[in-house]
Design a protein around this motif. Structure first.
Motif, PDB file in Angstrom:
ATOM      1  N   ASP A 247       0.839  -1.206   0.000  1.00 27.39           N
ATOM      2  CA  ASP A 247       0.000   0.000   0.000  1.00 27.39           C
ATOM      3  C   ASP A 247       0.868   1.248   0.000  1.00 27.39           C
ATOM      4  N   SER A 248       0.447   2.234  -0.792  1.00 30.15           N
ATOM      5  CA  SER A 248       1.221   3.469  -0.893  1.00 30.15           C
ATOM      6  C   SER A 248       1.234   4.240   0.412  1.00 30.15           C
ATOM      7  N   TRP A 249       0.151   4.112   1.232  1.00 24.08           N
ATOM      8  CA  TRP A 249       0.121   4.891   2.482  1.00 24.08           C
ATOM      9  C   TRP A 249       1.225   4.461   3.445  1.00 24.08           C
ATOM     10  N   VAL A 250       1.670   3.198   3.315  1.00 25.41           N
ATOM     11  CA  VAL A 250       2.744   2.721   4.201  1.00 25.41           C
ATOM     12  C   VAL A 250       4.022   3.519   3.974  1.00 25.41           C
ATOM     13  N   LEU A 251       4.271   3.899   2.704  1.00 23.93           N
ATOM     14  CA  LEU A 251       5.512   4.605   2.386  1.00 23.93           C
ATOM     15  C   LEU A 251       5.564   5.976   3.038  1.00 23.93           C
ATOM     16  N   LYS A 252       4.401   6.542   3.366  1.00 23.86           N
ATOM     17  CA  LYS A 252       4.391   7.861   4.015  1.00 23.86           C
ATOM     18  C   LYS A 252       5.191   7.859   5.311  1.00 23.86           C
ATOM     19  N   ALA A 253       5.155   6.721   6.007  1.00 22.66           N
ATOM     20  CA  ALA A 253       5.881   6.633   7.288  1.00 22.66           C
ATOM     21  C   ALA A 253       7.382   6.621   7.093  1.00 22.66           C
ATOM     22  N   PHE A 254       7.856   6.321   5.862  1.00 22.45           N
ATOM     23  CA  PHE A 254       9.287   6.245   5.599  1.00 22.45           C
ATOM     24  C   PHE A 254       9.760   7.363   4.672  1.00 22.45           C
ATOM     25  N   ASP A 255       8.868   8.319   4.384  1.00 23.82           N
ATOM     26  CA  ASP A 255       9.204   9.412   3.466  1.00 23.82           C
ATOM     27  C   ASP A 255       9.971  10.481   4.231  1.00 23.82           C
ATOM     28  N   ASN A 256      11.239  10.210   4.506  1.00 25.32           N
ATOM     29  CA  ASN A 256      12.053  11.066   5.380  1.00 25.32           C
ATOM     30  C   ASN A 256      13.276  11.612   4.659  1.00 25.32           C
ATOM     31  N   HIS A 257      13.164  11.786   3.347  1.00 26.29           N
ATOM     32  CA  HIS A 257      14.268  12.344   2.561  1.00 26.29           C
ATOM     33  C   HIS A 257      15.540  11.505   2.704  1.00 26.29           C
ATOM     34  N   CYS A 258      15.369  10.179   2.682  1.00 27.72           N
ATOM     35  CA  CYS A 258      16.518   9.291   2.697  1.00 27.72           C
ATOM     36  C   CYS A 258      16.476   8.428   1.437  1.00 27.72           C
ATOM     37  N   GLN A 259      17.413   7.510   1.318  1.00 24.93           N
ATOM     38  CA  GLN A 259      17.490   6.660   0.135  1.00 24.93           C
ATOM     39  C   GLN A 259      16.824   5.328   0.448  1.00 24.93           C
ATOM     40  N   VAL A 260      15.833   4.974  -0.371  1.00 20.45           N
ATOM     41  CA  VAL A 260      14.987   3.829  -0.075  1.00 20.45           C
ATOM     42  C   VAL A 260      14.882   2.930  -1.297  1.00 20.45           C
ATOM     43  N   LEU A 261      15.015   1.637  -1.075  1.00 18.38           N
ATOM     44  CA  LEU A 261      14.728   0.644  -2.106  1.00 18.38           C
ATOM     45  C   LEU A 261      13.530  -0.161  -1.630  1.00 18.38           C
ATOM     46  N   ILE A 262      12.545  -0.336  -2.515  1.00 19.69           N
ATOM     47  CA  ILE A 262      11.361  -1.111  -2.134  1.00 19.69           C
ATOM     48  C   ILE A 262      11.130  -2.219  -3.143  1.00 19.69           C
ATOM     49  N   THR A 263      10.534  -3.320  -2.673  1.00 21.92           N
ATOM     50  CA  THR A 263      10.040  -4.358  -3.564  1.00 21.92           C
ATOM     51  C   THR A 263       8.528  -4.388  -3.442  1.00 21.92           C
ATOM     52  N   SER A 264       7.862  -4.544  -4.569  1.00 18.52           N
ATOM     53  CA  SER A 264       6.406  -4.473  -4.553  1.00 18.52           C
ATOM     54  C   SER A 264       5.837  -5.101  -5.811  1.00 18.52           C
ATOM     55  N   ARG A 265       4.576  -5.498  -5.706  1.00 20.52           N
ATOM     56  CA  ARG A 265       3.865  -5.955  -6.906  1.00 20.52           C
ATOM     57  C   ARG A 265       3.259  -4.779  -7.660  1.00 20.52           C
ATOM     58  N   ASP A 266       3.143  -3.639  -7.002  1.00 23.39           N
ATOM     59  CA  ASP A 266       2.455  -2.490  -7.566  1.00 23.39           C
ATOM     60  C   ASP A 266       3.471  -1.457  -8.044  1.00 23.39           C
ATOM     61  N   ARG A 267       3.495  -1.241  -9.351  1.00 21.04           N
ATOM     62  CA  ARG A 267       4.461  -0.307  -9.920  1.00 21.04           C
ATOM     63  C   ARG A 267       4.216   1.126  -9.471  1.00 21.04           C
ATOM     64  N   SER A 268       2.949   1.467  -9.209  1.00 19.11           N
ATOM     65  CA  SER A 268       2.588   2.858  -8.893  1.00 19.11           C
ATOM     66  C   SER A 268       2.635   3.160  -7.407  1.00 19.11           C
TER      67      SER A 268
END
Length: 1169
Positions: A247-268
């Motif tokens: 879920d995109s809302w989960v990323l809000k908790a990690f949106d801290n201007h750092c470098q992030v790599l994610i794996t996901s089924r959802d491209r968007s």
């Protein structure tokens, strides 16, 4: 092995043998290829844990330096950091020229970095996919030193996690780009509580070597802030890996201007966050050659040596890495069964779970069935127990220990069997283990065991009850959050009606759960499990659901309110009240307030939520009524579920306060407008900004989509006095109407007076549009822009907002005096009056079908109302202006009913003793005589009337003012009536003799007045002065120039020697009547000081302000004795929901009661003073 390493291992052998669990340690070492399967089996054959550890160390001592390094890294990976520290001095150095391990070309630096960061080990069977691994490395390098996101996406089971972990096994990449380390988190499908646990674990892991131990973050926002500081200060230039994001809302908790790599089924999934973004697509299946390579590695054969059935199996598996791994694991245990497994795949027909293009369902179902059939009978039973696990939930080991009544080690051994056969997944974080099934595996199990699910649910509930008995788990226990989130789910699945009702209808459970996870999940459970809860009747469930819906915004905040007191405020017929009464009776020594006259209590609201950290300026339904969007002073746009209040989306949308938001007719878009003069259009699901309009020259107060799905039109109105109509897709301005033109010739408006356009609302047909300015509703024809009609709602309140109801007859109007009115626009008559907010109501909007409407307020709450319920209850609306007399144990209340009648009510019984006939002019104020023989009331037309309470007969009347009467009060002899209006004159009327004395002297409107002894009157005004009058002669005896701003209240000391004044200038003062001078100026308030009160012993003065703060002062010295903050340190939420409106001391001066949004009793405060 080096002598130094060997010596170190022998020296610490005793500590190692005592503590380590060998199974997981050996998994890592087998993966590193320093331990063979035969050696692993030999260790497992030992009887005790200590013997297994001793055998492993004996085996290590016979090996080389690589084995020592692998053992050290395995200890780190499995959470044995203290034991790893013992071996650190013995780590052998590299002697090769390039500094790399000759076995697998992975340096010790890389191993240590990845193990400390929780990066998964290579699987036992691993095939390289260099093109994809290099692509991931390239995108990571592209980030440079800038914050950003790299997304590795593809279908489930395609190898995203393995490929990502492999890309990180690069010395140059880690040392050159991420010297701060790598931090890996397996996220998966999470609710808010699960995400908070993930964040807490991550923060704890990052703080592990901190000298100061911090408590875990209490909410997601706090966790986000702590993570931001940790990444900025302690781990700069590090990489955060978020594995399996759904879920995109989960990323809000990690949106801290750092470098992030994610794996996901959802491209968007990263559309909702900011920063540089890079993508790598992982193909959904392995090539035929790669598939054969996987099988060859499982059975330890060369590809050329594989039997012909191997090619057929790969084709039947359709290239799915997950399915090939399942079949490969089976073939590894039974290498002679190639033909058997091929026939199983080809011939055995398994029932399809569900259709989806995202998975190879046929192959997975078949492989699942075959894998389960190979388990022993005991393991099959244990695996069947997993059928009732919640989907997308990682279950702590402790839960399964309780379910199976086993020790942790026994459970972990069983679960490891499932993990080894790819039937279960394990998320390891140090010493904590969480297990989960892939959703397809869980669907398969559910279908296979459908007839036994109820018994399986019943079993886990019984085991929970047996383990915890009458207690509940506490937060420090690893299984705590699981039971709070899913105990009701298991009870409902077991159809355990009694147990579920006992749980869900318990104030103890409600209190504990809402304090941990908030109210939204519990509200959802009342709806979700209503069929089980309502098997006897639905009344009790409705009682509790209504209680939580209307009070959940209080229960989810800190400091947590007393749930017993909240329950005592429910109707006496409610089960919530009955439980609260029993609790109150048991809790000896605790102070509770009993609401006497609440039989007529009617909760017109359906749900109250608190999504914002400041005033809520607007809220609206989506057209399907499933979602609500809201915005406010905190500059954010929020989207949450209408049923429970669960947050779906949070966007920092504008640079200034957001004043309005609206859904499009098809719910695809949300528009916002702001004090920053901008209008923005957003994707309502992803939160992506699509369009920005900047044509208004002043703040934009309102934006509204039309009701057509074929053409997107948007209306906006602004302080620049214009309303504009836009074509959304082309961004063209279609029409402009200047609203000021329609006020130029009005008697109440001068040409140079600015007219602020507050809001607009489309009719259902979109042919007309309703516009609000000042106290008028203006209806325009959209095609011609001509004025169709106008309505003046109130002479004394401005309209904050309005909205059309479906059918175009009913209009809801939010007024500045904190109420909402419903009007019939065709008959121009008021239908209902809704009160409940504790401060200004900023907006009111209907759902698309008109059955519901919601309101948002300065008090930071949003209320959902049922239209029919409100309209039916409107004849029971009592205006807040009333008078009360306590007489011989009775509580007599004089109240304004529907603004047209006066009612006398017995407060003890709620019975109506007397009601007048309807009055032609609206009633504004009322009062009772002390002997309860007479009553008086003032009206909007300036008239004052006196009536006899015995029969309600009007005795006399007087046209006293040209403006509405604001206050009226009888003197103690009941012969004289004192009154004031919206002017600077006080009238003293002996109504029996019909004689009047006018008190003139104030320069602005009278705020209020109070009686003094010896026919004296104290009055205070918006002109900043306080005066003492002789009401017999009308002479001003004393004149006090008290404040620069309006005087909002005065209080007289019990001994009559002093009085206090409070003001909009944020100060309070204590004055002497004798010397006519200020004794003390009380400074420190940060908002208008609204009220004050002396203690009965004349020693203390309490003052309250619009921020919610209360201060207690020493009357003699003016010293501040105590400060009662309006907000808590942890949450920053106001105690009173805004203003402190009144204060009162108990007769013994030991207790202070304050009122505002809530009634609050302070005991300890006075004791400390």
């Amino acid at each position: 092995m080096d002598a130094k390493s060997r010596t170190c291992l022998i020296r610490h052998r005793q500590a190692l043998e005592k503590d380590i669990k060998t199974s997981y340690i050996m998994d890592c070492m087998v993966s590193d290829q320093v331990l063979t399967l035969q050696e692993e089996e030999k260790v497992k054959q030992q009887n005790t844990q200590k013997e297994r550890a001793a055998m492993l160390i004996d085996t290590l001592l016979k090996k080389d330096n690589n084995a020592y390094r692998s053992f050290y890294n395995a200890l780190l990976h499995e959470g044995y950091r203290d034991l790893a520290a013992l071996l650190q001095d013995g780590i052998p150095v590299f002697f090769s020229g390039n500094g790399k391990n000759t076995m697998d070309e992975m340096t010790s630096y890389v191993k240590t970095t990845l193990c400390e960061g929780g990066v998964p080990q290579r699987p036992v069977v691993f095939v390289t996919r260099p093109k994809l691994v290099d692509a991931i490395k390239q995108k990571l390098c592209s980030l440079g030193s800038d914050p950003g996101w790299v997304t590795v996406y593809g279908m489930a089971g395609c190898g995203k996690t393995v490929l990502t972990a492999e890309a990180l096994r690069d010395h140059q990449l880690l040392e050159g780009y991420f010297p701060g380390g790598v931090h890996w988190i397996s996220v998966g499908k999470q609710d808010k509580a699960g995400l908070l646990i993930k964040l807490q674990n991550l923060c704890s892991r990052l703080e592990h070597d901190s000298t100061l131990s911090q408590r875990p973050p209490l909410n997601i926002e706090e966790a986000k802030d702590r993570l931001r500081l940790l990444m900025l200060r302690k781990y700069p230039r590090s990489l955060l890996v978020l594995d399996d994001i759904w879920d995109s809302w989960v990323l809000k908790a990690f949106d801290n201007h750092c470098q992030v790599l994610i794996t996901s089924r959802d491209r968007s999934v990263t559309d909702a966050v900011s920063g540089n973004k890079y993508e790598i697509h992982v193909e959904s299946g392995l090539t035929h050659e790669k598939g054969l390579e996987v099988l060859a590695l499982f059975v330890n054969m060369k590809i050329s040596e594989l039997p012909e059935q191997a090619n057929c199996i790969i084709r039947e598996c359709k290239g799915s890495p997950l399915v090939i791994s399942l079949i490969g694991a089976l073939l590894r245990d039974f290498p002679s069964r190639w033909e058997y497994y091929l026939k199983q795949l080809q011939n055995k027909q398994f029932k399809r779970i569900r259709k989806s293009s995202s998975y190879d369902y046929e192959a997975l179902d078949e492989a699942m069935s075959i894998s389960v059939e190979q388990l022993s009978n005991d393991l099959k039973d244990y695996y069947k127990d997993l059928s009732i696990l919640p989907k997308d939930v990682k279950v702590p080991t402790k839960v399964l220990c309780i379910l199976w009544d086993m020790e942790t080690e026994e459970v972990e051994d069983i679960l490891q069997e499932f993990v080894n056969k790819s039937l279960l997944f394990c998320d390891r974080n140090g010493n904590s283990f969480h297990y989960y099934l892939h959703d397809l595996q869980l669907d398969f199990l559910t279908e296979q065991n459908r007839n036994q699910l109820q018994e399986l649910h019943k079993n886990i509930v019984n085991q929970y009850k047996r383990y915890y008995k009458l207690h509940v788990p506490v937060l420090s226990q690893e299984d705590c959050m699981y039971w709070y989130n899913f105990l009701a789910y298991h009870m409902a699945g077991a159809n355990m009606q009694k147990e579920l009702r006992d749980l869900m209808f318990s104030l103890d459970w409600i209190k504990a759960k809402t304090e941990l996870v908030g109210p939204a999940h519990l509200i959802h459970e009342y709806v979700e499990y209503s069929s089980v809860l309502d098997q006897k009747d639905s009344i009790i469930r409705e009682n509790f659901q209504e209680f939580l819906s209307l009070n959940g915004h209080l229960l989810g905040r800190q400091p947590f309110p007393d749930i017993t007191q909240l329950g005592l405020c429910q109707p006496e017929t409610s089960e919530v009240y009955q439980q609260a009464k029993l609790r109150a009776q048991r809790e000896m020594g605790t102070f509770y307030l009993e609401w006497i006259n609440k039989k007529s209590l009617k909760n017109l609201s359906r749900l109250v939520v608190r999504p914002h950290r400041d005033a809520v300026y607007h809220a609206c339904f989506s057209r399907d009524r499933q979602r609500i969007a809201s915005c406010g002073a905190d500059k954010t746009l929020q989207v949450f579920k209408a049923e429970s209040g669960e947050r779906l989306l949070e966007i920092s949308a504008h640079d200034d306060e957001i004043l309005c938001c609206t859904f499009s007719a098809d719910d695809k878009y949300v528009a916002t407008c702001s004090a920053d003069k901008k209008v923005k259009i957003w994707n309502s699901r992803t939160g992506k900004c699509l369009y920005v309009y900047e044509e208004h020259t002043e703040q934009v107060n309102c934006c509204q989509f039309n009701n057509s799905r074929s053409q997107y039109l948007l209306a906006t109105c602004s302080d620049d006095t214009f309303i504009k109509l836009w074509d959304v897709r082309s961004a063209n301005e279609l029409k402009t109407i200047e609203i000021k033109e329609f006020f130029r010739n009005a008697d109440e408006q001068q040409d140079d007076v600015e007219v602020l356009v507050k809001c607009c609302s489309w009719s259902r047909s979109s042919d007309t549009i309703l516009v609000v300015a000042k106290n008028k509703l203006l209806l325009f024809d959209v095609t011609t822009c001509n004025l169709v009609t106008q309505v003046i709602i109130s002479h004394h309140s401005t309209i904050q907002y309005c909205d059309f109801c479906a059918g175009d007859e009913l209009v809801a109007v939010a007024l500045s005096h904190c109420s909402v009115e419903l009007w019939n626009i065709k008959s121009l008559s008021k239908v209902a009056d809704c009160r409940g907010h504790m401060s200004w109501v900023h907006c009111v909007t209907f759902s698309s079908d008109g059955s519901l409407f919601l309101t948002s307020s300065e008090d930071q709450t949003i209320r959902i109302w049922e239209t029919n319920k409100v309209c039916k209850s409107s004849d029971a609306v009592l205006k807040s202006e009333l008078d009360v007399v306590f007489h011989n144990g009775e509580v007599m209340i004089l109240a304004i009913y529907n603004q047209k009648h006066i009612q006398l009510i017995n407060g003890n019984t709620d019975s109506i003793i007397m009601q007048t006939e309807p009055q032609e002019s609206l009633i504004c104020c009322c009062c009772l005589s002390e002997d309860l023989k007479f009553a008086a009331f003032g009206q909007e037309n300036g008239e004052i009337k006196v009536l006899q309470l015995l029969d309600g007969k009007i005795l006399t009347s007087q046209e006293a003012y040209k403006t509405s009467v604001q206050h009226c009060r009888f003197t103690t002899d009941c012969q004289t009536l004192i009154s004031s209006a919206h002017d600077a004159v006080i009238q003293v009327w002996n109504w029996q003799l019909n004689e009047c004395v006018f008190l003139r002297g104030h320069k602005e409107a009278i705020k209020d007045f109070a009686f003094l002894e010896n026919s004296k009157l104290l009055s205070w005004s918006f002109d900043g002065t306080v005066k003492v009058w002789n009401i017999t002669t009308g002479i001003t005896e004393k004149d006090f120039a008290c404040h620069r701003g309006a005087v909002l209240s005065c209080a007289v000391s019990p001994d009559g020697s002093r009085f206090s004044s409070t003001s909009a200038d944020k100060t309070a003062k204590i004055w002497s009547f004798e010397s006519s001078s200020a004794l003390h100026e009380l400074k420190g308030h940060e908002a208008c000081v609204r009220c004050s009160a002396f203690s009965p012993n004349n020693k203390l003065l309490a003052t309250g302000d619009d921020k919610g703060d209360i201060r207690i002062w020493d009357v003699l010295t003016g010293e501040l004795l105590h400060f009662c903050s309006s907000v808590t340190v942890d949450e920053g939420e106001p105690t009173h929901g805004g203003w402190v409106t009144d204060l009162s001391f108990s007769p013994d001066s030991k207790m202070l009661v304050s009122s505002g949004g809530y009634l609050k009793v302070s005991l300890e405060v006075i004791k400390k003073v």
